[in-house]
Design an enzyme around this catalytic site. Structure first.
Site, short mmCIF file in Angstrom:
data_model
loop_
_atom_site.label_atom_id
_atom_site.label_comp_id
_atom_site.label_asym_id
_atom_site.label_seq_id
_atom_site.Cartn_x
_atom_site.Cartn_y
_atom_site.Cartn_z
CB CYS A 125 30.57 38.93 30.87
SG CYS A 125 30.61 38.09 32.46
N GLY A 149 30.82 45.82 42.27
CA GLY A 149 32.02 46.64 42.46
C GLY A 149 32.39 47.46 41.25
CB CYS A 221 38.11 37.36 33.47
SG CYS A 221 36.62 36.62 32.77
#
Length: 384
Positions: A125, A149, A221
């Site tokens: 990803c 982040g 995820c």
């Protein structure tokens, strides 16, 4: 500075972004997943005085993800990212990347398991939708940098920016970013790499962000319930076809497995082959024959691994190198036998036998705290 920002006592937001020009003349694009980490990055960027634009990539089905804990880039997370942007008073855009994510990450995830390998979709990803596409968008928007982040540090070295582990080892994400190119690293900023998670949550509370107490996202995820086999079998039903569990030394058939996608190298639980004189582990997967091969722990010992599609970040220093062969593994001493970078294949040789080295995982090379590069584990050499 609006009422949505804070002074962040002890932190200089502008210094965190190392901008090439004064903050008041700069534009920062922040990748906003909807989690607390990227939200704090957006708040810090805003507090720096720069113009800030938040971008969220919708990566998989919005409806299916709504209400899930531990997801990102879908469902309620998009709403959280939008609410944070509104709170800070910054622009926010959502782009639908579901089809690209499915093709580049989810489909490959399923194919790797079907081939008897153990994939790392988070790296794929980062190599694809997150960095490649976000970079293009950020540059088209005229941004001076792209901030995320991730818990890693960008440190200026003698040869340019270097990628270093986060100061908080419990949060370090450098394993997942080894494929970052030098050009990308020059443009990227990781303002959270020098902070513990407790400080990040404190900053979120000070900024009045609604997701300050939001649970961390899961590693995968799109598999928030942890049942990756269900996802793979839904996409590749043949992965659930039962087959033989075979002893790797004797060739004896010991039982029947539930489908090759349920097993990974190093696994012990779930084999359901009791009555053996010693504990047995998965030591190999023969996808073509549909066999799960098991053996004693000593058969898991590996002396070297061949890695492919390698990437190098900066020069390789003349110091002891270490490697991580799983995200939670401890770095162990290695030597390189061949070139690293530009997609070349090379071999890493372990100083002492390493266990649980699985094709499909990544091997990430470190020089102290610095990430030198890495590649995908293609094959291993037994030390048994």
């Amino acid at each position: 500075m609006s009422d949505a920002t804070t002074s962040y006592a002890g932190i200089d937001p502008e210094a965190l972004f190392d901008l090439p020009k004064p903050a008041g003349e700069s534009r920062i694009v922040v990748a906003m997943s909807g989690g607390v980490d990227s939200s704090v990055v957006a708040a810090l960027a805003h507090a720096s005085g720069a113009e800030v634009i938040g971008i969220t990539l919708q990566l998989y089905d919005y409806g299916a993800a709504t209400g899930r804990k531990g997801a990102c880039c879908a469902g309620d997370d998009i709403a959280d990212a939008r609410a944070v942007a509104d709170r800070l008073g910054i622009a926010h855009y959502v782009f639908d990347h579901e089809s690209a994510f499915r093709e580049d990450v989810v489909e490959q995830f399923a194919d790797e398991y079907l081939a008897g390998r153990t994939p790392v979709p988070c790296i794929r990803c980062n190599m694809g939708p997150k960095f490649t596409d976000l970079f293009k968008m950020a540059r088209e928007l005229g941004a001076d940098c792209l901030a995320t982040g991730h818990y890693v540090r960008r440190v200026m070295g003698s040869a340019g920016p270097e990628l270093h582990r986060a100061l908080d080892p419990a949060r370090d994400q450098s394993y997942f970013l080894y494929a970052t190119t030098e050009d990308q690293l020059d443009y990227l900023r990781f303002p959270l790499g020098g902070l513990p998670k407790s400080d990040v949550r404190r900053l979120a509370e000070e900024a009045g962000l609604r997701n300050a107490d939001k649970p961390d996202s899961q590693d995968i995820c799109f598999v928030p319930d942890g049942d990756y086999a269900r996802i793979v079998k839904k996409m590749r039903p043949e992965g659930g076809i039962p087959g033989a569990i075979v002893h790797a030394e004797s060739g004896e058939t010991l039982g029947e497995h539930k489908g090759i996608v349920h097993y990974t190298v190093g696994q012990r639980r779930g084999l359901e082959i009791g009555g053996q004189p010693e504990p047995l582990y998965v030591v190999g997967l023969d996808a073509e024959a549909g066999e799960v091969r098991v053996g004693p722990k000593r058969m898991l010992a590996v002396s070297s691994a061949r890695i492919i599609e390698t990437n190098r970040i900066g020069p390789i220093p003349d110091v002891e190198l270490t490697a991580k062969v799983r995200s939670l593994a401890k770095p162990v001493p290695v030597t390189l036998e061949g070139p690293l970078g530009d997609g070349a294949a090379t071999t890493i040789r372990f100083e002492t036998p390493e266990y649980g080295v699985s094709p499909g995982q990544a091997a990430v090379i470190y020089a102290g705290e610095r990430v030198v590069g890495g590649g995908w584990i293609d094959s291993t050499e037994s030390a048994a």
